[in-house]
Scaffold this motif. Structure first.
Motif, PDB file in Angstrom:
ATOM      1  N   TYR A 151      -3.679   1.952  11.241  1.00 42.04           N
ATOM      2  CA  TYR A 151      -4.940   1.226  11.287  1.00 42.04           C
ATOM      3  C   TYR A 151      -6.114   2.135  10.895  1.00 42.04           C
ATOM      4  O   TYR A 151      -6.048   3.357  11.029  1.00 42.04           O
ATOM      5  CB  TYR A 151      -5.159   0.644  12.681  1.00 42.04           C
ATOM      6  CG  TYR A 151      -4.194  -0.474  13.014  1.00 42.04           C
ATOM      7  CD1 TYR A 151      -4.536  -1.798  12.769  1.00 42.04           C
ATOM      8  CD2 TYR A 151      -2.936  -0.192  13.539  1.00 42.04           C
ATOM      9  CE1 TYR A 151      -3.649  -2.834  13.056  1.00 42.04           C
ATOM     10  CE2 TYR A 151      -2.046  -1.223  13.836  1.00 42.04           C
ATOM     11  CZ  TYR A 151      -2.408  -2.540  13.582  1.00 42.04           C
ATOM     12  OH  TYR A 151      -1.527  -3.563  13.863  1.00 42.04           O
ATOM     13  N   TYR A 179       4.099  -1.322  11.076  1.00 45.02           N
ATOM     14  CA  TYR A 179       3.551  -2.272  12.040  1.00 45.02           C
ATOM     15  C   TYR A 179       2.654  -1.684  13.134  1.00 45.02           C
ATOM     16  O   TYR A 179       1.568  -2.214  13.370  1.00 45.02           O
ATOM     17  CB  TYR A 179       4.671  -3.072  12.727  1.00 45.02           C
ATOM     18  CG  TYR A 179       5.429  -3.976  11.796  1.00 45.02           C
ATOM     19  CD1 TYR A 179       4.812  -5.077  11.190  1.00 45.02           C
ATOM     20  CD2 TYR A 179       6.765  -3.723  11.501  1.00 45.02           C
ATOM     21  CE1 TYR A 179       5.504  -5.913  10.321  1.00 45.02           C
ATOM     22  CE2 TYR A 179       7.477  -4.549  10.631  1.00 45.02           C
ATOM     23  CZ  TYR A 179       6.842  -5.640  10.051  1.00 45.02           C
ATOM     24  OH  TYR A 179       7.533  -6.444   9.200  1.00 45.02           O
ATOM     25  N   THR A 222      -3.163  -7.604  -2.645  1.00 42.78           N
ATOM     26  CA  THR A 222      -4.170  -6.663  -3.131  1.00 42.78           C
ATOM     27  C   THR A 222      -3.922  -6.304  -4.594  1.00 42.78           C
ATOM     28  O   THR A 222      -2.844  -5.836  -4.951  1.00 42.78           O
ATOM     29  CB  THR A 222      -4.156  -5.378  -2.275  1.00 42.78           C
ATOM     30  OG1 THR A 222      -4.631  -5.693  -0.962  1.00 42.78           O
ATOM     31  CG2 THR A 222      -5.047  -4.303  -2.885  1.00 42.78           C
ATOM     32  N   PRO A 228      -5.832   0.662   4.940  1.00 38.89           N
ATOM     33  CA  PRO A 228      -4.905  -0.478   4.897  1.00 38.89           C
ATOM     34  C   PRO A 228      -5.495  -1.635   4.104  1.00 38.89           C
ATOM     35  O   PRO A 228      -6.709  -1.877   4.135  1.00 38.89           O
ATOM     36  CB  PRO A 228      -4.743  -0.841   6.370  1.00 38.89           C
ATOM     37  CG  PRO A 228      -6.017  -0.389   7.012  1.00 38.89           C
ATOM     38  CD  PRO A 228      -6.461   0.830   6.259  1.00 38.89           C
ATOM     39  N   MET A 229      -4.629  -2.351   3.385  1.00 45.54           N
ATOM     40  CA  MET A 229      -5.074  -3.465   2.543  1.00 45.54           C
ATOM     41  C   MET A 229      -4.159  -4.663   2.724  1.00 45.54           C
ATOM     42  O   MET A 229      -2.975  -4.513   3.030  1.00 45.54           O
ATOM     43  CB  MET A 229      -5.116  -3.010   1.082  1.00 45.54           C
ATOM     44  CG  MET A 229      -6.265  -2.055   0.773  1.00 45.54           C
ATOM     45  SD  MET A 229      -6.102  -1.213  -0.832  1.00 45.54           S
ATOM     46  CE  MET A 229      -5.021   0.157  -0.395  1.00 45.54           C
ATOM     47  N   PRO A 230      -4.667  -5.884   2.518  1.00 44.36           N
ATOM     48  CA  PRO A 230      -3.927  -7.103   2.843  1.00 44.36           C
ATOM     49  C   PRO A 230      -2.956  -7.529   1.743  1.00 44.36           C
ATOM     50  O   PRO A 230      -2.977  -6.985   0.621  1.00 44.36           O
ATOM     51  CB  PRO A 230      -5.042  -8.136   3.008  1.00 44.36           C
ATOM     52  CG  PRO A 230      -6.091  -7.677   2.042  1.00 44.36           C
ATOM     53  CD  PRO A 230      -6.060  -6.171   2.123  1.00 44.36           C
ATOM     54  N   PRO A 231      -2.112  -8.517   2.045  1.00 40.84           N
ATOM     55  CA  PRO A 231      -1.211  -9.066   1.017  1.00 40.84           C
ATOM     56  C   PRO A 231      -1.980  -9.531  -0.216  1.00 40.84           C
ATOM     57  O   PRO A 231      -3.078 -10.076  -0.112  1.00 40.84           O
ATOM     58  CB  PRO A 231      -0.546 -10.235   1.739  1.00 40.84           C
ATOM     59  CG  PRO A 231      -0.584  -9.866   3.183  1.00 40.84           C
ATOM     60  CD  PRO A 231      -1.883  -9.125   3.365  1.00 40.84           C
ATOM     61  N   GLN A 286      -0.648  -4.942  10.321  1.00 39.88           N
ATOM     62  CA  GLN A 286      -0.453  -6.245  10.950  1.00 39.88           C
ATOM     63  C   GLN A 286       0.613  -7.056  10.224  1.00 39.88           C
ATOM     64  O   GLN A 286       1.225  -7.966  10.798  1.00 39.88           O
ATOM     65  CB  GLN A 286      -1.751  -7.066  10.943  1.00 39.88           C
ATOM     66  CG  GLN A 286      -2.925  -6.407  11.635  1.00 39.88           C
ATOM     67  CD  GLN A 286      -3.824  -5.699  10.644  1.00 39.88           C
ATOM     68  OE1 GLN A 286      -3.340  -4.964   9.784  1.00 39.88           O
ATOM     69  NE2 GLN A 286      -5.133  -5.896  10.771  1.00 39.88           N
ATOM     70  N   ASP A 287       0.843  -6.722   8.946  1.00 42.95           N
ATOM     71  CA  ASP A 287       1.678  -7.548   8.086  1.00 42.95           C
ATOM     72  C   ASP A 287       2.938  -6.869   7.574  1.00 42.95           C
ATOM     73  O   ASP A 287       3.775  -7.526   6.947  1.00 42.95           O
ATOM     74  CB  ASP A 287       0.858  -8.020   6.871  1.00 42.95           C
ATOM     75  CG  ASP A 287      -0.339  -8.859   7.261  1.00 42.95           C
ATOM     76  OD1 ASP A 287      -0.137  -9.867   7.954  1.00 42.95           O
ATOM     77  OD2 ASP A 287      -1.468  -8.496   6.889  1.00 42.95           O
ATOM     78  N   THR A 288       3.086  -5.550   7.796  1.00 41.54           N
ATOM     79  CA  THR A 288       4.240  -4.865   7.213  1.00 41.54           C
ATOM     80  C   THR A 288       4.585  -3.599   7.978  1.00 41.54           C
ATOM     81  O   THR A 288       3.763  -3.072   8.745  1.00 41.54           O
ATOM     82  CB  THR A 288       3.963  -4.539   5.725  1.00 41.54           C
ATOM     83  OG1 THR A 288       5.180  -4.113   5.098  1.00 41.54           O
ATOM     84  CG2 THR A 288       2.914  -3.452   5.576  1.00 41.54           C
ATOM     85  N   GLY A 325      -0.123  -1.056   2.901  1.00 39.59           N
ATOM     86  CA  GLY A 325      -0.218  -2.417   3.382  1.00 39.59           C
ATOM     87  C   GLY A 325      -0.672  -2.465   4.827  1.00 39.59           C
ATOM     88  O   GLY A 325      -0.278  -1.625   5.645  1.00 39.59           O
ATOM     89  N   ALA A 326      -1.508  -3.426   5.161  1.00 43.40           N
ATOM     90  CA  ALA A 326      -2.036  -3.545   6.511  1.00 43.40           C
ATOM     91  C   ALA A 326      -0.898  -3.633   7.518  1.00 43.40           C
ATOM     92  O   ALA A 326       0.021  -4.454   7.357  1.00 43.40           O
ATOM     93  CB  ALA A 326      -2.925  -4.772   6.619  1.00 43.40           C
TER      94      ALA A 326
END
Length: 343
Positions: free
Chosen positions: A232, A228, A254, A249-252, A223-225, A220-221
């Motif tokens: 990157y 933290y 996915t 990394p992948m966003p919410p 920035q979001d989990t 998970g990216a």
């Protein structure tokens, strides 16, 4: 595929985790591995053996000696200081503070060696962490001895533990020591593939300046989990390790279609690195119903992921990491292993 598993994991069971501003039963709990063990048995995946005692020599060559002494004595020091509850970090060094001075008092020492205060320690934590490491070591010996693969059913998990800090439920980095043992056993280059939802920050930390143990992580990216502050895509290694660190990394939200493309990219990179052996940090918290993640994989997707990893045709040690949807964790974990085996 032979599995190595120690009942001593039960010695580590903190009663509280700080989550969302309140204390809850930890998501990382003994029942996780019981579901996995039961699924292994019901699917007839192979023998399950006790790993025997841990060998601390390879651990001590890879991790910080002061940190290991801290883990060994923390509970006794905590109790000697009159602390009544479990060990939870309350003070941590921040920007502008000394990062190079270890406090003498145990409360300060805990904060120095901890990077995430959700992770508590108990009287049995050190013994449980050693037994978890022993399972990883036994799986490595199985593969060095000629087996195509082995599974270390490790608890507590390990990939968030750095060379000198614990956190994210992890105390000793099982995957890192497994990779180093494979190197010492003759493999010129050992890749670590981390498919846990959370970035394997500890593993990256340990090998970031080395090219002989390249690391690829799907997560998970940041920035979001959690964790933290690391994970990157522009973190590619340093010095001799430049180009040997791959973060995907992948966003919410996915879905597997996107996640599997990232997996294929990681597999292609591992082939390009010329890996002669593989360690899989096998977390299954990318599952759609996991309580502390945001990917959308279904149980069948883990079978396909395992098959893709299996087609790499490398001697492989699978090391258990995360996965907190308790009733599905056994199905999802064993699906990865069965996919790997082509079952």
């Amino acid at each position: 595929m032979k599995t190595f598993f120690s009942e001593d994991h039960r010695l580590h069971f903190p009663q509280a985790e700080l989550s969302g501003g309140e204390f809850v039963t930890p998501f990382e709990r003994p029942s996780r591995v019981e579901y996995i063990r039961n699924r292994l048995i019901s699917r007839g995946l192979g023998a399950i053996e006790d790993p025997g005692p841990v060998d601390m020599d390879p651990v001590q060559t890879l991790l910080d000696p002061g940190y290991l002494r801290f883990l060994e004595t923390a509970w006794a020091d905590w109790k000697a200081a009159g602390m009544a509850g479990e060990i939870i970090a309350a003070n941590v060094p921040a920007r502008g503070m000394h990062m190079d001075r270890v406090p003498d008092f145990i409360d300060g020492k805990v904060g120095y060696y901890c990077h995430a205060s959700e992770t508590a320690m108990t009287a049995g934590t050190w013994a449980a962490a050693q037994s978890s490491m022993a399972s990883a070591q036994a799986a490595v010996r199985q593969v060095i001895g000629g087996a195509r693969s082995a599974f270390a059913l490790c608890r507590p998990p390990g990939h968030h533990a750095t060379r000198d800090q614990y956190g994210g439920y992890c105390f000793l980095n099982n995957a890192a020591v497994a990779a180093q043992m494979l190197r010492d056993g003759g493999a010129a280059r050992v890749a670590i593939l981390d498919i846990d939802f959370h970035h394997g920050n500890g593993t990256q930390d340990i090998f970031y300046d080395r090219g002989d143990v390249p690391f690829a992580s799907l997560h998970g990216a940041p920035q979001d989990t959690y964790p933290y502050y690391i994970g990157y895509a522009d973190e590619t290694g340093r010095g001799a390790g430049e180009g040997a660190n791959l973060n995907l990394p992948m966003p919410p939200g996915t879905p597997y279609s996107t996640w599997s493309e990232a997996l294929d990219s990681a597999i292609a990179r591992i082939a390009g690195w010329g890996a002669e052996a593989l360690v899989v940090s096998l977390g299954v918290d990318a599952y759609r119903d996991d309580p502390i993640s945001f990917f959308k994989l279904d149980s069948d997707d883990f079978t396909d992921a395992g098959a893709r990893i299996g087609r790499m045709d490398l001697p492989t040690v699978h090391v258990m990491e995360g996965g907190y949807a308790i009733e599905a964790v056994g199905i999802n974990t064993v699906n990865v292993l069965e996919g790997f085996l082509g079952r």
